[in-house]
Write a protein that holds these residues in place. Structure first.
Motif, PDB file in Angstrom:
ATOM      1  N   GLY A 143       1.116 122.133  65.176  1.00 22.42           N
ATOM      2  CA  GLY A 143       2.056 122.250  66.275  1.00 22.42           C
ATOM      3  C   GLY A 143       2.006 121.013  67.151  1.00 22.42           C
ATOM      4  O   GLY A 143       1.013 120.279  67.171  1.00 22.42           O
ATOM      5  N   GLN A 144       3.091 120.783  67.856  1.00 21.51           N
ATOM      6  CA  GLN A 144       3.203 119.662  68.777  1.00 21.51           C
ATOM      7  C   GLN A 144       2.533 120.041  70.096  1.00 21.51           C
ATOM      8  O   GLN A 144       2.766 121.124  70.625  1.00 21.51           O
ATOM      9  CB  GLN A 144       4.686 119.327  69.017  1.00 21.51           C
ATOM     10  CG  GLN A 144       4.932 118.034  69.719  1.00 21.51           C
ATOM     11  CD  GLN A 144       4.750 116.836  68.805  1.00 21.51           C
ATOM     12  OE1 GLN A 144       4.868 116.950  67.591  1.00 21.51           O
ATOM     13  NE2 GLN A 144       4.452 115.698  69.381  1.00 21.51           N
ATOM     14  N   ILE A 145       1.705 119.171  70.610  1.00 18.66           N
ATOM     15  CA  ILE A 145       1.002 119.421  71.863  1.00 18.66           C
ATOM     16  C   ILE A 145       1.645 118.583  72.962  1.00 18.66           C
ATOM     17  O   ILE A 145       1.703 117.356  72.875  1.00 18.66           O
ATOM     18  CB  ILE A 145      -0.499 119.073  71.743  1.00 18.66           C
ATOM     19  CG1 ILE A 145      -1.145 119.868  70.616  1.00 18.66           C
ATOM     20  CG2 ILE A 145      -1.213 119.301  73.066  1.00 18.66           C
ATOM     21  CD1 ILE A 145      -1.104 121.368  70.799  1.00 18.66           C
ATOM     22  N   ASP A 146       2.130 119.267  73.985  1.00 22.08           N
ATOM     23  CA  ASP A 146       2.730 118.599  75.140  1.00 22.08           C
ATOM     24  C   ASP A 146       1.664 118.500  76.225  1.00 22.08           C
ATOM     25  O   ASP A 146       1.189 119.526  76.731  1.00 22.08           O
ATOM     26  CB  ASP A 146       3.937 119.393  75.632  1.00 22.08           C
ATOM     27  CG  ASP A 146       4.684 118.696  76.754  1.00 22.08           C
ATOM     28  OD1 ASP A 146       4.262 117.582  77.150  1.00 22.08           O
ATOM     29  OD2 ASP A 146       5.677 119.266  77.233  1.00 22.08           O
ATOM     30  N   GLN A 147       1.278 117.286  76.585  1.00 21.32           N
ATOM     31  CA  GLN A 147       0.193 117.081  77.543  1.00 21.32           C
ATOM     32  C   GLN A 147       0.538 117.569  78.947  1.00 21.32           C
ATOM     33  O   GLN A 147      -0.346 117.752  79.774  1.00 21.32           O
ATOM     34  CB  GLN A 147      -0.194 115.592  77.599  1.00 21.32           C
ATOM     35  CG  GLN A 147      -0.728 115.040  76.291  1.00 21.32           C
ATOM     36  CD  GLN A 147      -2.046 115.665  75.868  1.00 21.32           C
ATOM     37  OE1 GLN A 147      -2.822 116.135  76.685  1.00 21.32           O
ATOM     38  NE2 GLN A 147      -2.301 115.684  74.565  1.00 21.32           N
ATOM     39  N   LEU A 186      -1.516 125.971  73.911  1.00 18.15           N
ATOM     40  CA  LEU A 186      -0.736 125.479  72.769  1.00 18.15           C
ATOM     41  C   LEU A 186      -1.609 125.418  71.516  1.00 18.15           C
ATOM     42  O   LEU A 186      -1.152 125.742  70.419  1.00 18.15           O
ATOM     43  CB  LEU A 186      -0.149 124.104  73.080  1.00 18.15           C
ATOM     44  CG  LEU A 186       0.895 124.066  74.206  1.00 18.15           C
ATOM     45  CD1 LEU A 186       1.259 122.634  74.547  1.00 18.15           C
ATOM     46  CD2 LEU A 186       2.132 124.837  73.806  1.00 18.15           C
ATOM     47  N   GLN A 187      -2.867 125.014  71.663  1.00 19.73           N
ATOM     48  CA  GLN A 187      -3.778 124.997  70.522  1.00 19.73           C
ATOM     49  C   GLN A 187      -4.058 126.422  70.039  1.00 19.73           C
ATOM     50  O   GLN A 187      -4.124 126.677  68.839  1.00 19.73           O
ATOM     51  CB  GLN A 187      -5.087 124.298  70.895  1.00 19.73           C
ATOM     52  CG  GLN A 187      -4.945 122.806  71.075  1.00 19.73           C
ATOM     53  CD  GLN A 187      -6.230 122.147  71.545  1.00 19.73           C
ATOM     54  OE1 GLN A 187      -7.108 122.792  72.120  1.00 19.73           O
ATOM     55  NE2 GLN A 187      -6.337 120.849  71.310  1.00 19.73           N
ATOM     56  N   ASN A 188      -4.201 127.349  70.988  1.00 20.63           N
ATOM     57  CA  ASN A 188      -4.438 128.740  70.613  1.00 20.63           C
ATOM     58  C   ASN A 188      -3.241 129.336  69.879  1.00 20.63           C
ATOM     59  O   ASN A 188      -3.409 130.209  69.022  1.00 20.63           O
ATOM     60  CB  ASN A 188      -4.785 129.579  71.836  1.00 20.63           C
ATOM     61  CG  ASN A 188      -6.214 129.352  72.280  1.00 20.63           C
ATOM     62  OD1 ASN A 188      -7.062 128.941  71.497  1.00 20.63           O
ATOM     63  ND2 ASN A 188      -6.481 129.600  73.559  1.00 20.63           N
ATOM     64  N   PRO A 202      -4.292 112.205  68.885  1.00 21.51           N
ATOM     65  CA  PRO A 202      -3.795 111.826  70.207  1.00 21.51           C
ATOM     66  C   PRO A 202      -2.502 111.009  70.173  1.00 21.51           C
ATOM     67  O   PRO A 202      -1.620 111.217  70.982  1.00 21.51           O
ATOM     68  CB  PRO A 202      -4.937 110.990  70.795  1.00 21.51           C
ATOM     69  CG  PRO A 202      -6.134 111.309  69.984  1.00 21.51           C
ATOM     70  CD  PRO A 202      -5.638 111.715  68.645  1.00 21.51           C
ATOM     71  N   GLY A 203      -2.379 110.088  69.235  1.00 25.42           N
ATOM     72  CA  GLY A 203      -1.194 109.232  69.194  1.00 25.42           C
ATOM     73  C   GLY A 203       0.091 109.999  68.928  1.00 25.42           C
ATOM     74  O   GLY A 203       1.136 109.713  69.504  1.00 25.42           O
ATOM     75  N   SER A 204       0.032 110.992  68.072  1.00 27.37           N
ATOM     76  CA  SER A 204       1.234 111.747  67.725  1.00 27.37           C
ATOM     77  C   SER A 204       1.313 113.077  68.449  1.00 27.37           C
ATOM     78  O   SER A 204       2.279 113.807  68.294  1.00 27.37           O
ATOM     79  CB  SER A 204       1.277 111.995  66.216  1.00 27.37           C
ATOM     80  OG  SER A 204       0.226 112.858  65.845  1.00 27.37           O
ATOM     81  N   GLU A 205       0.255 113.399  69.233  1.00 25.64           N
ATOM     82  CA  GLU A 205       0.189 114.647  69.975  1.00 25.64           C
ATOM     83  C   GLU A 205       0.348 115.870  69.062  1.00 25.64           C
ATOM     84  O   GLU A 205       0.979 116.855  69.411  1.00 25.64           O
ATOM     85  CB  GLU A 205       1.216 114.676  71.110  1.00 25.64           C
ATOM     86  CG  GLU A 205       0.990 113.589  72.142  1.00 25.64           C
ATOM     87  CD  GLU A 205       2.007 113.610  73.258  1.00 25.64           C
ATOM     88  OE1 GLU A 205       3.028 114.317  73.153  1.00 25.64           O
ATOM     89  OE2 GLU A 205       1.784 112.904  74.238  1.00 25.64           O
ATOM     90  N   MET A 206      -0.220 115.762  67.877  1.00 26.81           N
ATOM     91  CA  MET A 206      -0.205 116.869  66.919  1.00 26.81           C
ATOM     92  C   MET A 206      -1.569 117.544  66.909  1.00 26.81           C
ATOM     93  O   MET A 206      -2.598 116.891  67.059  1.00 26.81           O
ATOM     94  CB  MET A 206       0.113 116.378  65.505  1.00 26.81           C
ATOM     95  CG  MET A 206       1.534 115.926  65.289  1.00 26.81           C
ATOM     96  SD  MET A 206       2.728 117.255  65.435  1.00 26.81           S
ATOM     97  CE  MET A 206       2.293 118.290  64.073  1.00 26.81           C
TER      98      MET A 206
END
Length: 112
Positions: A9-13, A20-22, A51-55
């Motif tokens: 999944g895509q992680i939005d900081q 989102l990880q859960n 971190p670079g792709s926020e995946m």
């Protein structure tokens, strides 16, 4: 047989990263709670956050029973004679096709 399945999944900081990880982990849990999950033997679960792709991805490696190969012949005496007949007919059909191919080649090459 050892196989794997990956959930990501895509992680939005700007949002709650842990929730989102859960959500991705919940996809794994839903997969494991599936009806056929009792046949799986979990080998390893790994999580990767890029971190670079926020995946964020979770990969589960597990073993599952190998699919049973289809058997051409039955072990029942009544069915064995039918299986032998079916195999001989298949072989006869193969021989006829091979003979036809050789005849066609001979005709086309002019070496009859």
């Amino acid at each position: 047989m050892i196989v794997y399945k990956t959930f990501s999944g895509q992680i939005d900081q700007t949002q709650d990263v842990l929730s989102l990880q859960n959500a991705v982990r919940d996809q794994l849990v839903a997969f494991l709670n599936d009806a056929d999950a009792h046949h799986y033997k979990i080998i390893q679960v790994s999580e990767v956050a890029t971190p670079g792709s926020e995946m964020f991805s979770v990969t589960v490696w597990y073993s599952q029973p190998a699919a049973k190969p289809e058997v051409d012949f039955s072990h029942e005496p009544k069915a064995q004679s039918a299986d032998v007949l079916a195999q001989s007919l298949r072989e006869k059909n193969r021989r006829e096709r091979l003979t036809t191919m050789v005849d066609e080649h001979m005709i086309r090459s002019g070496s009859s």
